[in-house]
Design an enzyme around this catalytic site. Structure first.
Site, PDB file in Angstrom:
ATOM      1  CD  GLU A 217      35.230  32.337  50.002  1.00 48.49           C
ATOM      2  OE1 GLU A 217      36.409  32.759  50.050  1.00 48.49           O
ATOM      3  OE2 GLU A 217      34.846  31.354  50.663  1.00 48.49           O
TER       4      GLU A 217
ATOM      5  NE  ARG B 131      47.018  38.458  46.939  1.00 50.42           N
ATOM      6  CZ  ARG B 131      46.592  39.656  47.330  1.00 50.42           C
ATOM      7  NH1 ARG B 131      45.412  39.782  47.883  1.00 50.42           N
ATOM      8  NH2 ARG B 131      47.351  40.723  47.170  1.00 50.42           N
TER       9      ARG B 131
ATOM     10  CG  ASN C 106      35.266  39.302  45.736  1.00 47.35           C
ATOM     11  OD1 ASN C 106      36.109  39.175  46.615  1.00 47.35           O
ATOM     12  ND2 ASN C 106      35.585  39.455  44.461  1.00 47.35           N
TER      13      ASN C 106
ATOM     14  NE  ARG D  96      46.492  36.981  43.214  1.00 47.19           N
ATOM     15  CZ  ARG D  96      45.971  38.160  43.499  1.00 47.19           C
ATOM     16  NH1 ARG D  96      44.662  38.299  43.635  1.00 47.19           N
ATOM     17  NH2 ARG D  96      46.740  39.214  43.634  1.00 47.19           N
TER      18      ARG D  96
ATOM     19  CG  HIS E  11      37.763  34.717  45.957  1.00 41.16           C
ATOM     20  ND1 HIS E  11      37.971  35.782  46.802  1.00 41.16           N
ATOM     21  CD2 HIS E  11      37.328  33.683  46.721  1.00 41.16           C
ATOM     22  CE1 HIS E  11      37.691  35.395  48.039  1.00 41.16           C
ATOM     23  NE2 HIS E  11      37.290  34.139  48.009  1.00 41.16           N
TER      24      HIS E  11
ATOM     25  NE  ARG F 275      43.489  45.605  44.037  1.00 41.49           N
ATOM     26  CZ  ARG F 275      43.075  44.643  44.825  1.00 41.49           C
ATOM     27  NH1 ARG F 275      41.794  44.389  44.954  1.00 41.49           N
ATOM     28  NH2 ARG F 275      43.944  43.934  45.508  1.00 41.49           N
TER      29      ARG F 275
ATOM     30  N   PRO G 128      36.781  45.195  50.631  1.00 41.98           N
ATOM     31  CG  PRO G 128      38.107  45.261  52.549  1.00 41.98           C
ATOM     32  CD  PRO G 128      37.058  44.434  51.861  1.00 41.98           C
ATOM     33  CG  ASN G 129      41.490  47.585  48.352  1.00 43.61           C
ATOM     34  OD1 ASN G 129      41.544  48.795  48.538  1.00 43.61           O
ATOM     35  ND2 ASN G 129      42.097  46.706  49.132  1.00 43.61           N
TER      36      ASN G 129
ATOM     37  CB  ALA H  93      42.286  41.994  51.547  1.00 43.28           C
TER      38      ALA H  93
ATOM     39  CE1 TYR I 239      41.670  40.720  42.122  1.00 45.40           C
ATOM     40  CE2 TYR I 239      43.322  42.421  41.796  1.00 45.40           C
ATOM     41  CZ  TYR I 239      42.824  41.364  42.520  1.00 45.40           C
ATOM     42  OH  TYR I 239      43.481  40.939  43.662  1.00 45.40           O
TER      43      TYR I 239
END
Length: 145
Positions: free
Chosen positions: A99, A112, A75, A108, A101, A18, A10-11, A78, A23
């Site tokens: 994985e 998270r 990735n 963070r 990120h 964003r 998502p996102n 969320a 990012y």
């Protein structure tokens, strides 16, 4: 030809616009194009999918084995912090995954800092920006042929 699956949750379709201070300014398409170029140089293929829907990501994971994927680079966005469904799907197919990120999730907000996937991942790359994707692919190219 060796196949790898790149999944973004998502996102991540908003990359480039964003929160660029977190990012960066590269888009998801930029990342995908870079990985596809690296894969082609190594006689391999990267299949790219992004979804804002958890069930679609689960379906892509389920299909990976029948599509002869050697390793998944994911990735989860969320969903990292909430998705037992992604964990079960990844565990259930028995393929290695890395994985990724973009930001350092461990530096963070408290919520998270917990990943439902890290302990079953082949490896975790966190906080190296979009370069983390390239590092994940180069690792997969060496380890999972």
């Amino acid at each position: 030809m060796t196949r790898y699956l790149l999944l973004n949750g998502p996102n991540l379709n908003l990359l480039g616009t964003r929160e660029p201070e977190i990012y960066g300014s590269e888009t998801l398409k930029d990342i995908e194009n870079n990985l596809q170029k690296i894969a082609e140089e190594n006689n391999s293929e990267v299949i790219c999918h992004q979804s804002n829907a958890e069930h679609e990501l689960v379906d892509f994971i389920h299909a990976a084995k029948s599509e002869s994927v050697q390793c998944i680079i994911i990735n989860p966005g969320a969903l990292t912090h909430s998705s037992i469904a992604l964990r079960d799907a990844l565990s259930g197919i028995g393929l290695p995954f890395i994985e990724v990120h973009i930001s350092n999730i461990y530096a963070r907000e408290d919520f998270r800092q917990k990943s439902y996937l890290s302990d079953i991942a082949e490896g975790v790359i966190s906080g190296l920006g979009v370069e983390g994707y390239e590092l994940a692919l180069r690792t997969a190219l060496k380890k999972f042929k």
